[in-house]
Design a protein around this motif. Structure first.
Motif, PDB file in Angstrom:
ATOM      1  N   ALA A  20       0.809  -1.227   0.000  1.00  0.00           N
ATOM      2  CA  ALA A  20       0.000   0.000   0.000  1.00  0.00           C
ATOM      3  C   ALA A  20       0.840   1.274   0.000  1.00  0.00           C
ATOM      4  O   ALA A  20       0.499   2.243  -0.707  1.00  0.00           O
ATOM      5  N   PRO A  21       1.969   1.334   0.759  1.00  0.00           N
ATOM      6  CA  PRO A  21       2.775   2.566   0.743  1.00  0.00           C
ATOM      7  C   PRO A  21       3.335   2.915  -0.637  1.00  0.00           C
ATOM      8  O   PRO A  21       3.707   4.073  -0.878  1.00  0.00           O
ATOM      9  N   GLN A  22       3.384   1.942  -1.550  1.00  0.00           N
ATOM     10  CA  GLN A  22       3.891   2.205  -2.895  1.00  0.00           C
ATOM     11  C   GLN A  22       2.882   2.988  -3.741  1.00  0.00           C
ATOM     12  O   GLN A  22       3.232   3.526  -4.789  1.00  0.00           O
ATOM     13  N   PHE A  23       1.633   3.059  -3.251  1.00  0.00           N
ATOM     14  CA  PHE A  23       0.574   3.708  -4.028  1.00  0.00           C
ATOM     15  C   PHE A  23      -0.144   4.743  -3.150  1.00  0.00           C
ATOM     16  O   PHE A  23      -1.292   4.542  -2.731  1.00  0.00           O
ATOM     17  N   PRO A  24       0.513   5.863  -2.850  1.00  0.00           N
ATOM     18  CA  PRO A  24      -0.051   6.851  -1.922  1.00  0.00           C
ATOM     19  C   PRO A  24      -1.325   7.522  -2.423  1.00  0.00           C
ATOM     20  O   PRO A  24      -2.090   8.062  -1.623  1.00  0.00           O
ATOM     21  N   LEU A  25      -1.563   7.487  -3.733  1.00  0.00           N
ATOM     22  CA  LEU A  25      -2.763   8.126  -4.273  1.00  0.00           C
ATOM     23  C   LEU A  25      -3.950   7.172  -4.363  1.00  0.00           C
ATOM     24  O   LEU A  25      -5.043   7.569  -4.764  1.00  0.00           O
ATOM     25  N   ILE A  49       2.225  -9.535  -6.619  1.00  0.00           N
ATOM     26  CA  ILE A  49       1.022  -8.787  -6.253  1.00  0.00           C
ATOM     27  C   ILE A  49       1.251  -7.296  -6.491  1.00  0.00           C
ATOM     28  O   ILE A  49       0.408  -6.599  -7.069  1.00  0.00           O
ATOM     29  N   SER A  50       2.407  -6.803  -6.060  1.00  0.00           N
ATOM     30  CA  SER A  50       2.740  -5.391  -6.247  1.00  0.00           C
ATOM     31  C   SER A  50       2.779  -5.029  -7.726  1.00  0.00           C
ATOM     32  O   SER A  50       2.248  -3.994  -8.148  1.00  0.00           O
ATOM     33  N   SER A  51       3.384  -5.903  -8.527  1.00  0.00           N
ATOM     34  CA  SER A  51       3.487  -5.655  -9.965  1.00  0.00           C
ATOM     35  C   SER A  51       2.112  -5.650 -10.627  1.00  0.00           C
ATOM     36  O   SER A  51       1.809  -4.799 -11.471  1.00  0.00           O
ATOM     37  N   ASP A  52       1.257  -6.607 -10.218  1.00  0.00           N
ATOM     38  CA  ASP A  52      -0.089  -6.684 -10.804  1.00  0.00           C
ATOM     39  C   ASP A  52      -0.918  -5.458 -10.439  1.00  0.00           C
ATOM     40  O   ASP A  52      -1.657  -4.919 -11.279  1.00  0.00           O
ATOM     41  N   LEU A  53      -0.797  -5.007  -9.193  1.00  0.00           N
ATOM     42  CA  LEU A  53      -1.527  -3.808  -8.778  1.00  0.00           C
ATOM     43  C   LEU A  53      -1.039  -2.581  -9.540  1.00  0.00           C
ATOM     44  O   LEU A  53      -1.828  -1.725  -9.952  1.00  0.00           O
ATOM     45  N   LYS A  54       0.268  -2.504  -9.739  1.00  0.00           N
ATOM     46  CA  LYS A  54       0.840  -1.371 -10.473  1.00  0.00           C
ATOM     47  C   LYS A  54       0.292  -1.325 -11.893  1.00  0.00           C
ATOM     48  O   LYS A  54      -0.090  -0.257 -12.394  1.00  0.00           O
ATOM     49  N   ASP A  55       0.250  -2.489 -12.547  1.00  0.00           N
ATOM     50  CA  ASP A  55      -0.286  -2.543 -13.913  1.00  0.00           C
ATOM     51  C   ASP A  55      -1.757  -2.152 -13.932  1.00  0.00           C
ATOM     52  O   ASP A  55      -2.214  -1.429 -14.826  1.00  0.00           O
ATOM     53  N   LYS A 114      -9.443  -2.831 -17.251  1.00  0.00           N
ATOM     54  CA  LYS A 114     -10.862  -3.106 -17.073  1.00  0.00           C
ATOM     55  C   LYS A 114     -11.092  -4.603 -16.885  1.00  0.00           C
ATOM     56  O   LYS A 114     -10.336  -5.432 -17.387  1.00  0.00           O
ATOM     57  N   ARG A 115     -12.134  -4.909 -16.169  1.00  0.00           N
ATOM     58  CA  ARG A 115     -12.464  -6.312 -15.921  1.00  0.00           C
ATOM     59  C   ARG A 115     -12.886  -6.993 -17.209  1.00  0.00           C
ATOM     60  O   ARG A 115     -13.670  -6.457 -17.983  1.00  0.00           O
ATOM     61  N   GLU A 116     -12.329  -8.186 -17.439  1.00  0.00           N
ATOM     62  CA  GLU A 116     -12.716  -8.946 -18.620  1.00  0.00           C
ATOM     63  C   GLU A 116     -14.135  -9.482 -18.462  1.00  0.00           C
ATOM     64  O   GLU A 116     -14.662  -9.583 -17.350  1.00  0.00           O
ATOM     65  N   ASP A 117     -14.732  -9.843 -19.590  1.00  0.00           N
ATOM     66  CA  ASP A 117     -16.083 -10.406 -19.566  1.00  0.00           C
ATOM     67  C   ASP A 117     -16.018 -11.846 -19.058  1.00  0.00           C
ATOM     68  O   ASP A 117     -15.595 -12.752 -19.768  1.00  0.00           O
ATOM     69  N   LEU A 118     -16.418 -12.034 -17.816  1.00  0.00           N
ATOM     70  CA  LEU A 118     -16.437 -13.369 -17.210  1.00  0.00           C
ATOM     71  C   LEU A 118     -17.870 -13.792 -16.912  1.00  0.00           C
ATOM     72  O   LEU A 118     -18.131 -14.547 -15.976  1.00  0.00           O
ATOM     73  N   SER A 119     -18.802 -13.306 -17.725  1.00  0.00           N
ATOM     74  CA  SER A 119     -20.223 -13.544 -17.464  1.00  0.00           C
ATOM     75  C   SER A 119     -20.571 -15.028 -17.446  1.00  0.00           C
ATOM     76  O   SER A 119     -21.431 -15.465 -16.674  1.00  0.00           O
ATOM     77  N   ALA A 120     -19.890 -15.812 -18.288  1.00  0.00           N
ATOM     78  CA  ALA A 120     -20.176 -17.250 -18.313  1.00  0.00           C
ATOM     79  C   ALA A 120     -19.853 -17.891 -16.969  1.00  0.00           C
ATOM     80  O   ALA A 120     -20.561 -18.780 -16.500  1.00  0.00           O
ATOM     81  N   VAL A 121     -18.772 -17.424 -16.346  1.00  0.00           N
ATOM     82  CA  VAL A 121     -18.389 -17.939 -15.036  1.00  0.00           C
ATOM     83  C   VAL A 121     -19.315 -17.383 -13.963  1.00  0.00           C
ATOM     84  O   VAL A 121     -19.760 -18.105 -13.066  1.00  0.00           O
ATOM     85  N   VAL A 122     -19.612 -16.098 -14.070  1.00  0.00           N
ATOM     86  CA  VAL A 122     -20.468 -15.445 -13.083  1.00  0.00           C
ATOM     87  C   VAL A 122     -21.821 -16.137 -13.003  1.00  0.00           C
ATOM     88  O   VAL A 122     -22.371 -16.345 -11.912  1.00  0.00           O
TER      89      VAL A 122
END
Length: 418
Positions: free
Chosen positions: A25-30, A127-133, A140-148
């Motif tokens: 969290a400290p890596q993303f102050p905004l 986790i840090s890298s994925d959050l940064k990306d 945006k969230r992919e269409d996972l309606s079939a799973v949902v």
């Protein structure tokens, strides 16, 4: 941007949340990190800041999810976020899956979104890298309606009901080695001289058999009774395949006379009016019940209306899509007809395999029955229930043996047909 961490803050989940909040969290102050869950111990209170806010336990979790651009969680939290169309970073007690997309959703489901796995693995650098990306590129969230859709209440509730139905049946039959499930077809006034397959019993003989069962202390129940958790000392189930008109004309009056119950397996294709499948093989034509007669049987409170497929087809010969159609459409059609749930299915001709068992379960049935195949104990497999055949020639002593509670085991010892 708002990121919500939802879950308890104790045990492994608490340790994971602490690692994310103290190191990432400290890596993303905004970015605002909202934490819903508790208890908020002193180590977490020390992390509170302008962008790390603890709300403790909250009642309206959906509101927290809807207000987030990304939810971090596992299990039900991940499922609820998917239902609310909110992107999910799935991490649980055992595994880090990542931000859910089409590439990792299968892995996420297998591990309950990170909570269940053989090996524990959490890569906080990843986790840090994925959050940064996610933050930098505003992914945006992919269409996972079939799973949902797999987790929608319409799909989940029948499965939950199946679990409860089977658990209740397990309790009912816990100490019973054999529960007789008898199979009949037609109920006629007089002996038939031209029946090729002898799929009938006379009204007089059935009258005696029901009376005999009552004198022997049997409780005649239905599969719907099982699904509702009925508890009786000496259960037996009477089943009638195909839904013949004489079931309405002769069986229903007998059940009213004795105040006993039965299960009738009807076709979901309501345009079929007679036994065309047997007629082709030389059996005399016999009318099936009309819609009105089926409704009257159901409304009597003595008969469970159940499914025998759409067209009385041999399921192992059909494609998977065709079997699904037979199972699902017949269930839907009959439920609309009687305005009630259909809980059991009888495989036409008594033939089925593992594929048919799985599809019967997936189609929402609580029970499925064959004829003389399946395990000896009803509770061993609720989608391969064995039945005992009653013929016009079944004598009184034979009927006693077949309902004795040891008949199936006796036949197995003698390697005899059931």
């Amino acid at each position: 941007m708002n990121i919500s961490i939802i879950g308890r803050l104790t045990g492994p989940k608490g340790d994971i949340a602490y690692q994310i909040l103290s190191k990432i969290a400290p890596q993303f102050p905004l970015v605002k990190f909202n934490i819903a869950g508790g208890p908020v111990s002193s180590r977490f209170k020390a992390l509170a800041s302008n962008n790390v806010i603890f709300y403790g336990f909250v009642d309206d979790v959906p509101k927290v999810i809807k207000g987030a651009d990304l939810v971090i969680g596992a299990g039900r939290v991940a499922i609820e976020a998917l239902q609310l169309n909110t992107p999910v970073l799935a991490i649980g007690e055992k595994q880090y899956v990542g931000i859910l997309d089409k590439n990792n959703i299968a892995q996420a489901q297998e591990s309950n979104f990170g909570d269940c796995a053989l090996d524990e693995f959490h890569d906080f650098n990843q986790i840090s890298s994925d959050l940064k990306d996610f933050i930098q590129f505003n992914l945006k969230r992919e269409d996972l309606s079939a799973v949902v859709n797999q987790y929608s209440p319409a799909n989940i509730m029948p499965k939950i009901n199946q679990v409860y139905s089977h658990a209740l049946a397990d309790v009912t039959f816990a100490k019973k080695k054999e529960v007789p499930v008898l199979i009949y077809h037609r109920v006629v006034n007089e002996k038939l001289t031209d029946s090729k397959f002898n799929v009938y019993i006379t009204k007089e003989k059935l009258d005696w058999q029901i009376g005999f069962l009552k004198r022997q202390g049997f409780n005649i129940i239905t599969f719907k009774d099982l699904a509702n958790g009925i508890k009786v000392k000496k259960p037996i189930i009477l089943t009638f395949d195909d839904g013949y008109e004489d079931n309405y004309l002769n069986l229903l009056p007998l059940l009213k006379k004795h105040q006993e119950k039965a299960v009738i397996y009807c076709l979901g294709n309501r345009s079929i009016q007679n036994n065309i499948w047997d007629e082709k093989l030389g059996e005399p034509s016999a009318n099936l019940m009309s819609d009105y007669q089926i409704q009257e049987c159901h409304n009597s409170g003595l008969i469970e209306i159940a499914s025998h497929g759409l067209k009385h087809q041999h399921l192992p010969d059909l494609s998977e899509a065709e079997v699904k159609e037979e199972l699902e459409s017949s269930k839907s059609n009959l439920e609309k007809l009687i305005n009630d749930k259909v809980v059991s299915f009888a495989y036409p001709y008594g033939d089925y395999g593992k594929r048919e068992e799985i599809l019967a379960y997936e189609s929402g049935y609580d029970f499925a029955i064959g004829t003389v195949n399946g395990p000896l104990n009803l509770t061993d497999n609720y989608y391969a229930i064995r039945r005992i055949q009653i013929f016009p020639s079944t004598k009184k002593f034979d009927f006693w043996k077949k309902t004795s509670g040891f008949y199936l085991r006796l036949c197995k010892l003698k390697a005899k047909d059931f």
